[in-house]
Enzyme design. Structure first.
Site, PDB file in Angstrom:
ATOM      1  N   GLY A 145     -23.387  11.058 -16.512  1.00 32.55           N
ATOM      2  CA  GLY A 145     -22.689  10.338 -17.717  1.00 32.55           C
ATOM      3  C   GLY A 145     -22.065   9.019 -17.435  1.00 32.55           C
ATOM      4  O   GLY A 145     -22.377   8.257 -18.339  1.00 32.55           O
TER       5      GLY A 145
ATOM      6  N   ASP B 128     -22.927   6.680 -15.840  1.00 28.07           N
ATOM      7  CA  ASP B 128     -24.141   5.547 -15.538  1.00 28.07           C
ATOM      8  C   ASP B 128     -24.923   5.432 -16.582  1.00 28.07           C
ATOM      9  O   ASP B 128     -25.393   4.116 -16.788  1.00 28.07           O
ATOM     10  CB  ASP B 128     -25.150   5.950 -14.329  1.00 28.07           C
ATOM     11  CG  ASP B 128     -24.345   6.150 -12.972  1.00 28.07           C
ATOM     12  OD1 ASP B 128     -23.422   5.277 -12.885  1.00 28.07           O
ATOM     13  OD2 ASP B 128     -24.852   6.533 -12.087  1.00 28.07           O
ATOM     14  N   VAL B 129     -25.233   6.337 -17.556  1.00 24.00           N
ATOM     15  CA  VAL B 129     -26.192   6.164 -18.605  1.00 24.00           C
ATOM     16  C   VAL B 129     -25.923   6.693 -19.777  1.00 24.00           C
ATOM     17  O   VAL B 129     -26.700   6.502 -20.777  1.00 24.00           O
ATOM     18  CB  VAL B 129     -27.729   6.905 -18.049  1.00 24.00           C
ATOM     19  CG1 VAL B 129     -28.243   6.229 -16.628  1.00 24.00           C
ATOM     20  CG2 VAL B 129     -27.340   8.490 -18.114  1.00 24.00           C
ATOM     21  N   ARG B 130     -24.782   7.302 -20.080  1.00 23.27           N
ATOM     22  CA  ARG B 130     -24.418   8.091 -21.115  1.00 23.27           C
ATOM     23  C   ARG B 130     -24.565   7.079 -22.332  1.00 23.27           C
ATOM     24  O   ARG B 130     -25.175   7.191 -23.368  1.00 23.27           O
ATOM     25  CB  ARG B 130     -23.180   8.816 -21.354  1.00 23.27           C
ATOM     26  CG  ARG B 130     -23.016   9.549 -22.536  1.00 23.27           C
ATOM     27  CD  ARG B 130     -21.604  10.239 -22.526  1.00 23.27           C
ATOM     28  NE  ARG B 130     -21.618  11.512 -21.545  1.00 23.27           N
ATOM     29  CZ  ARG B 130     -22.349  12.495 -21.833  1.00 23.27           C
ATOM     30  NH1 ARG B 130     -22.890  12.718 -23.075  1.00 23.27           N
ATOM     31  NH2 ARG B 130     -22.233  13.617 -21.021  1.00 23.27           N
TER      32      ARG B 130
ATOM     33  N   GLU C   5     -27.115  21.283 -10.696  1.00 24.01           N
ATOM     34  CA  GLU C   5     -27.958  21.422 -11.854  1.00 24.01           C
ATOM     35  C   GLU C   5     -29.364  21.112 -11.396  1.00 24.01           C
ATOM     36  O   GLU C   5     -30.497  21.622 -11.704  1.00 24.01           O
ATOM     37  CB  GLU C   5     -27.361  20.381 -12.770  1.00 24.01           C
ATOM     38  CG  GLU C   5     -28.007  20.396 -14.320  1.00 24.01           C
ATOM     39  CD  GLU C   5     -27.256  19.422 -15.104  1.00 24.01           C
ATOM     40  OE1 GLU C   5     -26.406  19.742 -15.790  1.00 24.01           O
ATOM     41  OE2 GLU C   5     -27.646  18.292 -15.109  1.00 24.01           O
TER      42      GLU C   5
END
Length: 528
Positions: free
Chosen positions: A51, A53-55, A116
Site C-alpha cells: 500500500g 508504494d502504490v495505493r 499472501e
C-alpha cells in the site's frame, strides 16, 4: 458488457505495515481442490500490493479502470485489524479468478505481502488460478534473486522468521518473477499501461452470451447495410454458406438487434423433413407452410387462418421483418407469395446452403451475403468460449487450445462442439484429445468434429440424442419432451442439459429443442 459489481470492504490496508503476520500458510489449498473450470468464484480479480508504494497512485487508477469495465475486484479497504482478517483474505484469494501481483520496491518489506504471495502461487499450482504480474519501479531480476534494494527489504523482513518461512517466500518470489508481465518503465505513461492491463484482465474473464458470438457483430453490420433499415423500400437479402458456418447464428443476432424497428416480425426456422409428409400433395404442403408463415407474422401462431387472401392483404399495410432460416427449393412456392406481397419498408432475410434457392426467391448476387470462414484468431476464440467461457484460453491451456483450433477449423459449429466436449477437462485429457483428433482428422469438415464429440458420449446419452430427433423434427417443447421421456424412466432433464452443454442441442427462447441438422443426421447414422 458488465460482468460483475465492483466490491469493496471497509478499513485499513493489509500491506501498510510490517507488524501484521497472518498464519495464511496454515490454510493453503489441498491438491484435491476442484478444477478452475468448475469452481465457484466470488471475485474476478484479487490484487496483491504494498500500500505505501502504490495505493494512492497506480493502484487507485488501476482499480477505477477495472470498475469501469465491470470487473468484480476484491479491495481490502476497511478490514478491521482482527483475527478474522486472515480467513477473509484467504477466502478472497482462493475464490478469485485472477491474482494481479503488483511488485514494488517495498513489497518484500511486508511479511503480509509475502504470505499472501505464497498462497497465490499455491493457488496457481493447485487450482489453476491465473496470475498476472506488474513490475512497478523494480527489476524482475531483483525480485527473482532477491537482490538490490528489493533484496535488502526482503532480508530485513526475514529477521525473526523461521527457515521454512524464508524458504517458501524465496520460492514464491522466484516463481512470480518468471511470469511475464508489464514493466512500468516500458511505457510512456501509466495510463496507457493501465489500459493495456485492464484489457488483458477482461480477456481472461468469462463473457456474456452475445460476446461469445465471435465475429458476428461484423456480419450483422454488413447485413444491416444491405437491407437499409432507414429506407421505405422493401429489401431482401440472402445469407449463404455451407452447413455449420454460422448462418443461423448471424440471422438470430440480426433479428435480435433490429426487430424492434418493425410492427410485425417473425423468425421462421424451416426444419428439414418437417413437411415431408408422403400422404400430402406438394400443393397441400406449400399451403400448410404458407398458413404457418402468415400466422407467425400476424402473431396468431396457434390459430388457424381461414382466409389467406385477407391475411395477405393485412400485411400490405404493415412494416414487416421476416427471417426464413434454412430454406430449400421445395419450400419456395408457399414462401414466394408471402414475400412478394410485403410493402412499406419490409425486410426479408433468407438463409440457405444453396445459392439457387436464393435466386429462386428473387435474391440476386448483389443481395447475397456470403459468410466467410473465421480467421485463425476467431477460431481460437470460439474454442475458448466453448471450453473455458472466456475470450482467450487460460495461459496454461493456450498451446493446446490453439492446436485443437487449427485441427478443427474452419467451421464454427465444429469448433463449438469440440470446445464444449473439452470443457472442464485436464491438460492430460486435452493432450489425449489432440492425439485422437490427429488420427481421425482427414478433410477439415464439421462432421469430423461432430463424430469426435459423439464418440465421447455415454451409450445412454447417445440413445437420448437419437430419441430427441423426433421431438426436434416436430418442434416439440422441451417440457413436453422431458415429460414424455421421463415416463420411460429417463432422467431427461439432466440428459437434455448435458447435450445442450456440449452444443449438440439448444433451447429456443420459445422453449423448443433445436438441433443442427448435421448433428441430427450424424446421430441417426451412427446409431444404426
Amino acid at each position: 458488457m458488465l460482468r460483475g459489481i465492483f466490491k469493496s470492504v471497509l478499513g485499513e490496508s493489509r500491506t501498510d505495515c510490517n507488524s501484521l503476520h497472518p498464519l495464511i500458510a496454515a490454510s493453503s489449498p489441498s491438491s484435491s481442490s476442484s478444477s478452475s473450470s468448475t469452481r465457484q468464484y466470488s471475485y474476478d480479480v484479487f490484487p496483491s500490493f504494498c500500500g505505501q508504494d502504490v495505493r494512492r497512485s497506480f493502484l487507485s487508477h488501476f482499480l477505477e479502470g477495472l470498475k469501469t469495465n465491470g470487473v468484480n475486484t476484491f479491495v481490502d479497504d476497511g478490514i478491521m485489524m482482527s483475527g478474522s482478517i486472515n480467513s477473509e483474505l484467504v477466502r478472497a484469494i482462493r475464490e478469485s479468478r485472477i491474482a494481479v501481483v503488483i511488485l514494488s520496491k517495498n513489497y518484500a518489506s511486508s511479511s503480509w505481502c509475502l504470505h499472501e504471495l505464497q498462497l497465490i502461487m499455491d493457488c496457481r499450482a493447485s487450482l489453476g488460478q491465473t496470475v498476472m504480474t506488474i513490475f512497478y519501479d523494480v527489476e524482475p531480476s531483483d525480485v527473482r534473486k532477491q537482490t538490490g534494494d528489493f533484496g535488502k527489504a526482503f532480508e530485513e523482513t526475514c529477521n525473526g522468521s523461521t527457515e521454512e518461512e524464508k524458504k517458501t517466500w524465496r520460492q514464491a518470489l522466484t516463481q512470480v518473477a518468471l511470469i511475464a508481465g508489464e514493466h512500468v518503465t516500458s511505457w510512456a505513461s501509466e495510463a496507457q499501461m493501465i489500459s493495456k492491463i485492464v484489457k488483458d484482465v477482461s480477456n481472461e474473464l468469462p463473457s456474456t452470451d452475445f460476446d461469445r458470438l465471435v465475429g458476428v457483430e461484423a456480419h450483422v453490420a454488413k447485413l444491416k447495410s444491405m437491407i437499409r433499415l432507414d429506407s421505405d423500400e422493401v429489401k431482401m437479402a440472402g445469407i449463404w454458406g455451407p452447413a455449420g458456418i454460422g448462418k443461423t447464428t448471424i440471422a438470430k443476432a440480426l433479428y435480435n438487434q433490429v426487430s424492434s424497428n418493425f410492427q410485425l416480425k417473425f423468425y421462421k426456422e424451416i426444419f428439414k423433413g418437417k413437411y415431408e409428409v408422403h400422404n400430402l400433395e406438394r400443393y397441400d404442403l406449400q399451403n400448410r407452410l404458407k398458413k404457418e408463415l402468415l400466422s407467425g407474422i400476424l402473431d396468431h401462431r396457434d390459430m388457424n387462418i381461414p382466409d389467406l387472401g385477407e391475411a395477405e392483404e393485412r400485411l400490405k399495410h404493415q412494416r414487416v421483418l421476416l427471417i426464413l432460416d434454412d430454406v430449400f427449393l421445395h419450400d419456395l412456392k408457399g414462401l414466394r407469395d408471402v414475400i412478394h406481397g410485403l410493402r412499406y419498408g419490409s425486410k426479408v432475410i433468407v438463409t440457405s446452403e444453396d445459392i439457387d434457392t436464393l435466386r429462386e426467391c428473387g435474391i440476386h448476387q448483389n443481395q447475397t451475403y456470403r459468410v466467410a470462414f473465421p480467421s485463425s484468431e476467431e477460431a481460437l476464440q470460439i474454442i475458448s468460449y466453448s471450453a473455458f467461457g472466456q475470450r482467450f484460453p487460460p495461459r496454461s491451456y493456450l498451446e493446446h487450445a490453439d492446436e485443437v483450433a487449427k485441427l478443427v477449423s474452419p467451421f464454427p459449429l465444429g469448433l463449438r462442439v469440440i470446445g464444449s466436449s473439452l470443457r472442464g477437462k485436464s491438460k492430460d485429457e486435452w493432450i489425449t484429445a489432440l492425439a485422437k483428433l490427429k488420427t481421425c482428422h482427414g478433410d477439415k469438415d464439421v462432421e469430423t468434429a461432430i463424430r469426435f464429440a459423439y464418440e465421447g458420449l455415454s451409450d445412454k446419452q447417445k440413445t437420448l440424442l437419437y430419441l430427441l430427433t423426433d421431438s426436434i423434427s416436430s418442434g416439440e417443447n422441451v417440457n413436453n419432451a422431458i415429460f414424455s421421456l421421463s415416463q420411460s424412466d429417463w432422467d431427461a432433464e439432466k440428459g437434455i442439459q448435458t447435450l445442450a452443454d456440449i452444443a449438440f442441442i439448444s433451447i429456443s427462447g420459445e422453449g423448443r429443442i433445436l438441433m443442427h441438422y448435421l448433428v441430427r443426421l450424424m446421430s441417426i447414422k451412427l446409431s444404426l
